[in-house]
Write an enzyme that holds these catalytic residues in place. Sequence first.
Site, short mmCIF file in Angstrom:
data_model
loop_
_atom_site.label_atom_id
_atom_site.label_comp_id
_atom_site.label_asym_id
_atom_site.label_seq_id
_atom_site.Cartn_x
_atom_site.Cartn_y
_atom_site.Cartn_z
N ASP A 19 -5.28 -0.32 8.59
CA ASP A 19 -4.98 -0.38 7.16
C ASP A 19 -5.51 -1.64 6.49
OD1 ASP A 19 -3.73 2.06 6.83
OD2 ASP A 19 -1.71 1.28 7.16
N LYS A 32 0.85 -1.19 0.00
CA LYS A 32 0.00 0.00 0.00
C LYS A 32 0.89 1.24 0.00
CE LYS A 32 -0.75 1.44 3.95
NZ LYS A 32 -0.13 2.77 4.16
#
Length: 298
Positions: free
Chosen positions: A142, A15
């Site tokens: 996340d 990410k």
Amino acid sequence: MTEVVTALSEQARAKVNLTLRVIGRRVDGYHELESVVVFADCADGLTLAPGQDLSLDASGPRVTECGDNADNLVIKAARLLAELVPGLKTGGFSLDKQLPIAAGIGGGSADAAAALRLLARSNGIALDDPRLMEAAKRTGADVPVCVASASCIMGGIGEKLTPLPLPRLSAVMVNPRVGVPTKDVFAALGLKNGQLNVGVTDVVAAPAWPDRDAPLGEWIAALSAGVNDLEAPAKQVQPVVGEVIALLAACDGALLARMSGSGATCFAIFGSDAEAKAAAQAIQRAHPNWWVHAGTLS
């Protein structure tokens, strides 16, 4: 006749936070964020052999940085989903750890999300099943965004996801091989419970994002109007973060250089794959012990 159980595999893509605003710290201690998130073409690999007892076997160049298997987010995510889905069939996970740890690119979160996707596939659960997303939220901030691994605007404490189609971006990612614990960076930011970040209101006015097919320059202009509010505190924790950003910004063809997440991984966007590859090669020659990746963000 013995049933043949086929192992399932998923990629746990890194990410990257192209922007990251810290709106403030809630009274419960969680930080409200707004971030443009994309995913890279580098990843950990995760395989599930259904039917076995829940277990994790880790290998790869970053495995020594993972800590005890019991603390791994893969196991945590699987156990949380099992609590929410009675009779969930788990199995034996095998993790090929390629991404740096505590690096601001969601490696552990991406692994956990990949585990949830594998369990969903093996149990016939939809990826938008509320139980799966609840397990993702409980595993880590996340993890929800990593479940779909698609470009979006992430808000709240990570649970608010708004699709944002972005073009394919040529990029270089660099990690100086130093850990930057997220808790240390937020501690350096220094917000107290219930406190807004200086210069930020409850509602962040997002720019008018270009269309996916708009010229790259329009995207760079829009992204350049953003910031990563965790860069300054991360530099306090690990000054080398500032050196990495400066090095990337000075590369030929670099259009935007910034830190991802809470660091220490930083990235630069380039106008072409060739420019990105040349920059990565130069950085790797100068810093052979750093983790350097030239690839794409999307």
